[in-house]
Scaffold this motif. Structure first.
Motif, mmCIF file in Angstrom:
data_model
loop_
_atom_site.group_PDB
_atom_site.id
_atom_site.type_symbol
_atom_site.label_atom_id
_atom_site.label_comp_id
_atom_site.label_asym_id
_atom_site.label_seq_id
_atom_site.Cartn_x
_atom_site.Cartn_y
_atom_site.Cartn_z
ATOM 1 N N LYS A 91 0.828 -1.205 0.000
ATOM 2 C CA LYS A 91 0.000 0.000 0.000
ATOM 3 C C LYS A 91 0.859 1.251 0.000
ATOM 4 N N LYS A 92 2.004 1.206 0.780
ATOM 5 C CA LYS A 92 2.894 2.355 0.838
ATOM 6 C C LYS A 92 3.514 2.628 -0.528
ATOM 7 N N VAL A 93 3.905 1.530 -1.177
ATOM 8 C CA VAL A 93 4.521 1.669 -2.510
ATOM 9 C C VAL A 93 3.518 2.278 -3.480
ATOM 10 N N THR A 94 2.265 1.788 -3.444
ATOM 11 C CA THR A 94 1.217 2.298 -4.343
ATOM 12 C C THR A 94 0.941 3.777 -4.078
ATOM 13 N N MET A 95 0.890 4.131 -2.772
ATOM 14 C CA MET A 95 0.621 5.527 -2.408
ATOM 15 C C MET A 95 1.755 6.431 -2.884
ATOM 16 N N MET A 96 2.999 5.969 -2.700
ATOM 17 C CA MET A 96 4.148 6.777 -3.120
ATOM 18 C C MET A 96 4.147 6.976 -4.632
ATOM 19 N N LEU A 97 3.789 5.880 -5.350
ATOM 20 C CA LEU A 97 3.725 5.961 -6.811
ATOM 21 C C LEU A 97 2.651 6.970 -7.240
ATOM 22 N N ALA A 98 1.508 6.937 -6.572
ATOM 23 C CA ALA A 98 0.419 7.864 -6.905
ATOM 24 C C ALA A 98 0.829 9.308 -6.647
ATOM 25 N N LEU A 99 1.507 9.535 -5.494
ATOM 26 C CA LEU A 99 1.964 10.887 -5.178
ATOM 27 C C LEU A 99 2.986 11.378 -6.196
ATOM 28 N N PHE A 100 3.871 10.436 -6.641
ATOM 29 C CA PHE A 100 4.890 10.804 -7.640
ATOM 30 C C PHE A 100 4.235 11.217 -8.956
ATOM 31 N N LEU A 101 3.239 10.421 -9.384
ATOM 32 C CA LEU A 101 2.527 10.738 -10.629
ATOM 33 C C LEU A 101 1.765 12.052 -10.507
ATOM 34 N N LEU A 102 1.137 12.289 -9.333
ATOM 35 C CA LEU A 102 0.397 13.519 -9.118
ATOM 36 C C LEU A 102 1.326 14.729 -9.160
ATOM 37 N N ALA A 103 2.498 14.595 -8.562
ATOM 38 C CA ALA A 103 3.482 15.678 -8.581
ATOM 39 C C ALA A 103 3.936 15.965 -10.005
ATOM 40 N N GLY A 104 4.138 14.873 -10.778
ATOM 41 C CA GLY A 104 4.523 15.044 -12.178
ATOM 42 C C GLY A 104 3.456 15.769 -12.958
ATOM 43 N N CYS A 105 2.187 15.388 -12.742
ATOM 44 C CA CYS A 105 1.077 16.049 -13.437
ATOM 45 C C CYS A 105 1.010 17.532 -13.081
ATOM 46 N N ASN A 106 1.178 17.792 -11.759
ATOM 47 C CA ASN A 106 1.144 19.184 -11.319
ATOM 48 C C ASN A 106 2.282 19.986 -11.938
ATOM 49 N N GLY A 107 3.468 19.336 -12.052
ATOM 50 C CA GLY A 107 4.611 20.003 -12.685
ATOM 51 C C GLY A 107 4.327 20.319 -14.135
ATOM 52 N N ASN A 108 3.754 19.332 -14.859
ATOM 53 C CA ASN A 108 3.423 19.556 -16.269
ATOM 54 C C ASN A 108 2.396 20.662 -16.424
ATOM 55 N N ASN A 109 1.397 20.638 -15.531
ATOM 56 C CA ASN A 109 0.366 21.687 -15.592
ATOM 57 C C ASN A 109 0.969 23.064 -15.325
ATOM 58 N N ALA A 110 1.915 23.099 -14.369
ATOM 59 C CA ALA A 110 2.557 24.382 -14.054
ATOM 60 C C ALA A 110 3.341 24.888 -15.255
ATOM 61 N N ASP A 111 4.061 23.953 -15.926
ATOM 62 C CA ASP A 111 4.830 24.344 -17.108
ATOM 63 C C ASP A 111 3.915 24.871 -18.203
ATOM 64 N N LYS A 112 2.791 24.159 -18.424
ATOM 65 C CA LYS A 112 1.845 24.587 -19.460
ATOM 66 C C LYS A 112 1.243 25.944 -19.133
ATOM 67 N N THR A 113 0.953 26.144 -17.831
ATOM 68 C CA THR A 113 0.397 27.432 -17.414
ATOM 69 C C THR A 113 1.384 28.559 -17.647
ATOM 70 N N ALA A 114 2.662 28.300 -17.282
ATOM 71 C CA ALA A 114 3.699 29.316 -17.474
ATOM 72 C C ALA A 114 3.876 29.634 -18.953
ATOM 73 N N GLU A 115 3.869 28.570 -19.786
ATOM 74 C CA GLU A 115 4.011 28.762 -21.236
ATOM 75 C C GLU A 115 2.830 29.577 -21.783
ATOM 76 N N GLY A 116 1.629 29.242 -21.296
ATOM 77 C CA GLY A 116 0.441 29.976 -21.733
ATOM 78 C C GLY A 116 0.512 31.440 -21.337
ATOM 79 N N ASN A 117 1.003 31.710 -20.111
ATOM 80 C CA ASN A 117 1.138 33.098 -19.651
ATOM 81 C C ASN A 117 2.153 33.863 -20.487
ATOM 82 N N ASN A 118 3.271 33.173 -20.839
ATOM 83 C CA ASN A 118 4.294 33.801 -21.669
ATOM 84 C C ASN A 118 3.733 34.199 -23.031
ATOM 85 N N LYS A 119 2.977 33.273 -23.643
ATOM 86 C CA LYS A 119 2.380 33.554 -24.956
ATOM 87 C C LYS A 119 1.391 34.712 -24.867
ATOM 88 N N LYS A 120 0.579 34.691 -23.811
ATOM 89 C CA LYS A 120 -0.421 35.752 -23.655
ATOM 90 C C LYS A 120 0.259 37.111 -23.502
#
Length: 452
Positions: free
Chosen positions: A2-31
């Motif tokens: 369960k710990k391994v699964t939870m850690m994996l989920a948190l890692f994926l969530l952090a990655g998604c948040n990072g990608n979203n942050a990058d996309k947001t920053a890129e969108g702000n730059n273009k705007k």
């Protein structure tokens, strides 16, 4: 688990948040970039060069900070447009050339080339260098014609018309104006429509001077008035100043001095207010002629002083030399680029040829071994085939290493000979070993056949 699964989920969530942050920053730059671009374009169409220059330079610095080639090319174009408004056509051309250099060898940016070539041609036309103007406008037309019709095609056609008008050729000018008008029915760009109407007015007036047709005179008057009305309604001050100046000249040539005075003053007032040096010169010179025709010598003299002062600043020897140097440097750069492209093409052909030769050699070597192992063959045939293979291999290696050998031996004949001898010294023992290996297999094949 369960710990391994939870850690994996948190890692994926952090990655998604990072990608979203990058996309947001890129969108702000273009705007932010497009906000700057739209502000710059607005001031350009209003003809307000000083405000435009501030935004254009800020846009260029921002594009450079983002390290975005596409944004940077667009920024160079807009800075160039601003210098056109300031009548510094040499600086404008220089910025356009910088944008073109960024576009080279970048297929993703080729769609920006027609506008840059168009603007270069237009500014050369304003400088009176009509052969260069037509050269670059034709380049722009050629590239633009190979892609989907865009609004830039209208501008290219209109600038070609204006260049032919400056060469006193109203018939080809009308041809391009008709094409531009038809295409602009799709885009409904009022900014360029004002310029098209102005060019129509000039074209029909030139025809009137040749043919003395009342219809051509009426058409000329109609289009001048349309150009003034459109530019006035859209607050397009540059085209308004151009149109009123040309209309003033229209009346002056017919001896209608009062009307000529009214429209020339309107043009000059706008030109002085927004620092359109070419129109200040044109307006001052026309006012001088009108006042002189009316017998007002004092006002004619004052107008001549104003025109001379601005003309001297625009046509200094330094500016002329700078233009010549700029044109020469660009011609040299284009020749170097063409030579480099030719060299790259030749190198690609050599690589393809080398690949084909390598495939042939591998095929021959494979066939050679198959013959030796599977097929009953006379030793003399094997030796003959092996010798041919050795020669081909030697020449192939020689072709591959020849450019390097020439470079490192500085084209020294003894040095090149030494390298070739070394290659032969390596290949010949390998060839003899392979030959003995094949002969041994042939002997075994013969013994098996005899035993059978």
């Amino acid at each position: 688990m369960k710990k391994v699964t939870m850690m994996l989920a948190l890692f994926l969530l952090a990655g998604c948040n990072g990608n979203n942050a990058d996309k947001t920053a890129e969108g702000n730059n273009k705007k932010e970039f497009y906000d700057l671009y739209n502000s710059t374009l607005t001031y350009y169409k209003l003809g307000e060069s000083n405000a435009m220059l501030d935004y254009a330079k800020e846009m260029l610095l921002y594009a450079q900070s983002l390290n975005n080639d596409s944004f940077e090319v667009v920024s160079y174009k807009m800075v160039g447009n601003c210098y056109y408004l300031l009548n510094d056509h040499i600086s404008a051309i220089n910025y356009y050339f910088t944008g073109i250099q960024l576009c080279e060898n970048r297929p993703a940016l080729t769609h920006l080339l027609p506008e840059l070539y168009n603007n270069i041609g237009f500014n050369y036309s304003k400088l009176g260098v009509q052969d260069k103007a037509l050269e670059y406008l034709k380049k722009a037309e050629d590239i633009a014609s190979k892609s989907e019709a865009k609004s830039i095609n209208v501008y290219i056609l209109e600038n070609l018309a204006e260049t032919y008008l400056s060469l006193e050729r109203p018939i080809p000018a009308l041809h391009y104006l008709d094409l531009a008008t038809k295409l602009n029915e799709k885009f409904k760009d009022k900014y360029i429509q004002a310029s098209i109407c102005l060019d129509y007015g000039n074209a029909y007036y030139k025809l009137f001077l040749q043919n003395h047709s009342a219809d051509e005179l009426a058409l000329s008057k109609y289009y001048f008035e349309n150009a003034i009305a459109i530019s006035d309604a859209t607050r397009d001050f540059k085209h308004f100043s151009n149109s009123t100046l040309e209309y003033g000249n229209f009346f002056f040539k017919q001896g209608l001095f009062d009307s000529a005075l009214i429209f020339t003053k309107r043009s000059l007032d706008t030109a002085i207010r927004y620092n359109y040096k070419d129109n200040v010169v044109g307006g001052a010179n026309l006012l001088q002629k009108v006042y002189a025709a009316q017998g007002n010598e004092h006002q004619a003299y004052v107008s001549s002083l104003l025109g001379k002062k601005i003309t001297d600043s625009m046509l200094s020897v330094n500016n002329i030399n700078q233009l010549l140097a700029l044109t020469f440097n660009e011609e040299v750069r284009e020749k170097d680029a063409a030579a480099k492209e030719k060299e790259n093409q030749e190198q690609r052909i050599r690589h393809i040829e080398s690949l084909l030769i390598a495939i042939i050699l591998i095929t021959l070597a494979t066939g050679y071994l198959i013959i030796a192992r599977k097929i009953r063959t006379k030793p003399k045939v094997i030796v003959y085939i092996g010798s041919i293979g050795l020669l081909i291999m030697f020449e192939f290696i020689n072709l591959l290493v020849h450019p390097l050998v020439e470079t490192y031996t500085n084209h020294s004949t003894p040095g090149m000979l030494l390298v070739l001898v070394l290659i032969a010294a390596i290949l010949i023992p390998i060839h003899h070993r392979l030959e003995r290996f094949v002969e041994a297999h042939i002997e075994k094949n013969h013994q098996r056949s005899s035993g059978a």
